[in-house]
Design a protein around this motif. Sequence first.
Motif, mmCIF file in Angstrom:
data_model
loop_
_atom_site.group_PDB
_atom_site.id
_atom_site.type_symbol
_atom_site.label_atom_id
_atom_site.label_comp_id
_atom_site.label_asym_id
_atom_site.label_seq_id
_atom_site.Cartn_x
_atom_site.Cartn_y
_atom_site.Cartn_z
ATOM 1 N N SER A 1 -3.057 7.086 -45.467
ATOM 2 C CA SER A 1 -2.754 6.677 -46.802
ATOM 3 C C SER A 1 -4.050 6.721 -47.726
ATOM 4 O O SER A 1 -5.174 7.069 -47.152
ATOM 5 C CB SER A 1 -2.180 5.085 -46.974
ATOM 6 O OG SER A 1 -3.415 4.294 -46.468
ATOM 7 N N PHE A 2 -3.585 6.577 -48.962
ATOM 8 C CA PHE A 2 -4.858 6.824 -49.901
ATOM 9 C C PHE A 2 -5.833 5.508 -49.850
ATOM 10 O O PHE A 2 -7.195 5.951 -49.720
ATOM 11 C CB PHE A 2 -4.234 6.450 -51.560
ATOM 12 C CG PHE A 2 -5.446 6.512 -52.538
ATOM 13 C CD1 PHE A 2 -5.900 7.713 -52.854
ATOM 14 C CD2 PHE A 2 -5.982 5.497 -53.252
ATOM 15 C CE1 PHE A 2 -6.934 7.878 -53.603
ATOM 16 C CE2 PHE A 2 -6.956 5.537 -54.097
ATOM 17 C CZ PHE A 2 -7.443 6.802 -54.224
ATOM 18 N N GLU A 3 -5.120 4.528 -49.353
ATOM 19 C CA GLU A 3 -6.223 3.115 -49.181
ATOM 20 C C GLU A 3 -7.260 3.463 -47.980
ATOM 21 O O GLU A 3 -8.337 3.222 -47.720
ATOM 22 C CB GLU A 3 -5.470 2.000 -48.970
ATOM 23 C CG GLU A 3 -4.802 1.473 -50.134
ATOM 24 C CD GLU A 3 -3.585 2.151 -50.633
ATOM 25 O OE1 GLU A 3 -3.211 2.970 -49.612
ATOM 26 O OE2 GLU A 3 -3.425 2.265 -51.780
ATOM 27 N N GLU A 4 -6.435 4.078 -46.762
ATOM 28 C CA GLU A 4 -7.247 4.412 -45.580
ATOM 29 C C GLU A 4 -8.363 5.369 -45.990
ATOM 30 O O GLU A 4 -9.425 5.483 -45.579
ATOM 31 C CB GLU A 4 -6.249 4.652 -44.695
ATOM 32 C CG GLU A 4 -5.492 3.780 -44.023
ATOM 33 C CD GLU A 4 -4.335 4.487 -43.123
ATOM 34 O OE1 GLU A 4 -3.852 3.553 -42.217
ATOM 35 O OE2 GLU A 4 -3.718 5.439 -43.499
ATOM 36 N N GLU A 5 -7.958 6.707 -46.777
ATOM 37 C CA GLU A 5 -8.739 7.520 -47.168
ATOM 38 C C GLU A 5 -9.878 7.037 -48.054
ATOM 39 O O GLU A 5 -11.156 7.263 -47.892
ATOM 40 C CB GLU A 5 -8.199 8.632 -48.021
ATOM 41 C CG GLU A 5 -7.520 9.683 -46.999
ATOM 42 C CD GLU A 5 -8.439 10.668 -46.167
ATOM 43 O OE1 GLU A 5 -9.362 11.151 -46.768
ATOM 44 O OE2 GLU A 5 -8.014 10.479 -45.040
ATOM 45 N N SER A 6 -9.568 6.102 -48.794
ATOM 46 C CA SER A 6 -10.824 5.308 -49.465
ATOM 47 C C SER A 6 -11.842 4.747 -48.841
ATOM 48 O O SER A 6 -13.175 4.650 -49.007
ATOM 49 C CB SER A 6 -10.220 4.327 -50.764
ATOM 50 O OG SER A 6 -9.565 5.171 -51.502
ATOM 51 N N ALA A 7 -11.246 4.046 -47.652
ATOM 52 C CA ALA A 7 -12.082 3.180 -46.638
ATOM 53 C C ALA A 7 -13.064 4.128 -45.948
ATOM 54 O O ALA A 7 -14.181 3.997 -45.768
ATOM 55 C CB ALA A 7 -11.264 2.514 -45.880
#
Length: 81
Positions: free
Chosen positions: A34-40
């Motif tokens: 997900s975008f959130e996982e990629e951001s992390a």
Amino acid sequence: MSLRLMATIAASALFLSGKTNHAPICELTPPAGSFEEESAVAARKHAQILTKVHGAYDNPYLSSYVTRVGERVAKASRMPD
């Protein structure tokens, strides 16, 4: 973290890792999902890069160039926003 910032970080890592004969600054990983996982993941990689290169390189011309490259990469990707 915006895609623009992540693309800038990626472009910076590629730029910096290509200029030396040393080990890579950070290990590349496959997309996390997900975008959130990629951001992390991007935030962690950013911290690793800054640690290995002893901080950010403060050069307005270079920053502008890397941002433009990152924007072009993002625009050509499947997630241009």
